[in-house]
Enzyme design. Structure first.
Site, PDB file in Angstrom:
ATOM      1  N   TYR A 171       0.846  -1.197   0.000  1.00 49.88           N
ATOM      2  CA  TYR A 171       0.000   0.000   0.000  1.00 49.88           C
ATOM      3  C   TYR A 171       0.879   1.243   0.000  1.00 49.88           C
ATOM      4  O   TYR A 171       1.679   1.442   0.905  1.00 49.88           O
ATOM      5  CB  TYR A 171      -0.917   0.029   1.216  1.00 49.88           C
ATOM      6  CG  TYR A 171      -1.878  -1.135   1.336  1.00 49.88           C
ATOM      7  CD1 TYR A 171      -2.235  -1.892   0.225  1.00 49.88           C
ATOM      8  CD2 TYR A 171      -2.436  -1.476   2.561  1.00 49.88           C
ATOM      9  CE1 TYR A 171      -3.113  -2.960   0.336  1.00 49.88           C
ATOM     10  CE2 TYR A 171      -3.317  -2.540   2.683  1.00 49.88           C
ATOM     11  CZ  TYR A 171      -3.650  -3.280   1.569  1.00 49.88           C
ATOM     12  OH  TYR A 171      -4.517  -4.336   1.689  1.00 49.88           O
ATOM     13  N   PRO A 176     -15.778  -5.072   2.658  1.00 54.65           N
ATOM     14  CA  PRO A 176     -17.089  -5.565   3.101  1.00 54.65           C
ATOM     15  C   PRO A 176     -18.252  -4.705   2.611  1.00 54.65           C
ATOM     16  O   PRO A 176     -19.406  -5.128   2.700  1.00 54.65           O
ATOM     17  CB  PRO A 176     -16.978  -5.529   4.625  1.00 54.65           C
ATOM     18  CG  PRO A 176     -15.994  -4.439   4.904  1.00 54.65           C
ATOM     19  CD  PRO A 176     -14.992  -4.531   3.789  1.00 54.65           C
ATOM     20  N   GLY A 184     -16.885  -0.032  -1.644  1.00 51.59           N
ATOM     21  CA  GLY A 184     -17.546   1.256  -1.479  1.00 51.59           C
ATOM     22  C   GLY A 184     -18.897   1.360  -2.157  1.00 51.59           C
ATOM     23  O   GLY A 184     -19.605   2.359  -1.979  1.00 51.59           O
ATOM     24  N   GLY A 229     -22.665   4.373   0.260  1.00 51.39           N
ATOM     25  CA  GLY A 229     -23.459   5.596   0.256  1.00 51.39           C
ATOM     26  C   GLY A 229     -23.877   5.989  -1.142  1.00 51.39           C
ATOM     27  O   GLY A 229     -23.290   5.559  -2.149  1.00 51.39           O
TER      28      GLY A 229
END
Length: 347
Positions: free
Chosen positions: A65, A213, A217, A221
């Site tokens: 990362y 999970p 994304g 939302g």
């Protein structure tokens, strides 16, 4: 505020070796730029500290990362937190990603070098949970695990994990040294591991750590569904492009309607579904916003019965999800292709 202070994130055991973590973890990958631009260092450190203050003690990073910058950031945050109360997970194995796919190295020499370098970047004396990030299909898993076992014996790591490993690889690895956790993609729209991987982990007493999970994304939302940022790497993801995305949006609307029924937000319901898959399941959603962090923690307050879980599962039938769960050039590094050669087959 009083209710928020009273709520405590429960602790659960991962594996059968005594490793205890918060029931909800925090994936740090996005803080240094994965799906979108990286956040400023002070903001990233602040988010990790706030997560800890709210009861999250299990933090997940990797040497790839950033690359490498994520571990440095996490290490700086740890300097401002009580190390003994943190469960730190990091990973090794991915050398790089090329147009043709993921380059992986699981040789004993590489394992040791990666561990030493991660310890330095993180500024810690030990790593709580050390995963093989992807499986090296040219190196027998017994050789990789043999070196990881030595690192445990030396006190440099406490527990061993695997990510995106096949059933055969998990079983063979566990025979060399206990596997504490298997990290896999698991969400409402990624459930291919339920048939083989989950039963095997439960047979062997291995904890399950779902990454993404919230469907990378997708269930995070309305904003993601309505306007995916042009600079996001998801703009080229099979499930977020063209007709696939248009059809998948129908699934989001169903979840949005169900969330209203259950009196929570859409991401809370999606995450609660994962959390309710078992006491051995610890998802690690990530975010760059405190508001989303609070929303994720709120999912722990959503109580679901068996019939509720079925209703949610039925709202997002796995056969209705359009597009591959991963990029085409990453497909060969997923668990279905992650067998390694027999130990005696390599000269």
């Amino acid at each position: 505020m009083a209710e928020e202070q009273m709520f405590q994130i429960p602790k659960v055991k991962l594996g059968t070796q005594g490793f205890e973590v918060s029931k909800l973890g925090f994936g740090c990958m996005g803080l240094t730029g994965a799906y979108n631009a990286p956040v400023p260092e002070d903001v990233g450190i602040s988010i990790i500290k706030v997560a800890f203050s709210k009861g999250i003690t299990f933090f997940d990073t990797s040497d790839v990362y950033g690359p490498k910058t994520n571990e440095v950031l996490v290490g700086k945050a740890l300097k401002q937190l009580p190390r003994e109360k943190i469960q730190l997970a990091t990973k090794f194995g991915i050398v790089g990603v090329q147009p043709t796919g993921v380059v992986v190295n699981g040789t004993p020499e590489y394992v040791r070098v990666c561990c030493e370098e991660s310890l330095k970047r993180l500024g810690v004396e030990y790593i709580d949970l050390y995963y093989q990030h992807r499986v090296d299909t040219s190196t027998p898993i017994e050789e990789t695990m043999g070196e990881l076992k030595k690192l445990v014996e030396e006190g440099k790591i406490k527990y061993v994990g695997l990510s995106e490993a096949s059933p055969d690889t998990i079983r063979r690895a566990h025979a060399v040294h206990p596997i504490t956790a298997v990290q896999m993609e698991w969400s409402l729209w990624t459930r291919d591991l339920e048939e083989e991987i989950i039963p095997l982990c439960r047979e062997l007493g291995i904890g399950i750590v779902p990454y993404s999970p919230l469907g990378r994304g997708f269930f995070g939302g309305k904003a993601v569904v309505e306007s995916l940022p042009a600079n996001s790497v998801l703009a080229s993801h099979p499930r977020f492009t063209g007709e696939n995305f248009d059809k998948n949006k129908i699934l989001y609307t169903r979840m949005e309607n169900l969330a209203a029924k259950y009196g929570c937000t859409t991401p809370q319901l999606a995450l609660a579904w994962v959390l309710h898959q078992g006491d051995d399941v610890v998802p690690i959603p990530g975010t760059t916003k405190i508001k989303n962090l609070d929303d994720n923690i709120g999912s722990l307050k959503v109580k679901l019965m068996e019939e509720d879980l079925k209703e949610i599962s039925d709202a997002v039938p796995i056969t209705a999800v359009e597009g591959s769960r991963t990029y085409d050039n990453m497909l060969q590094s997923t668990w279905k292709f992650a067998n390694t050669p027999p130990k005696d087959a390599v000269v």
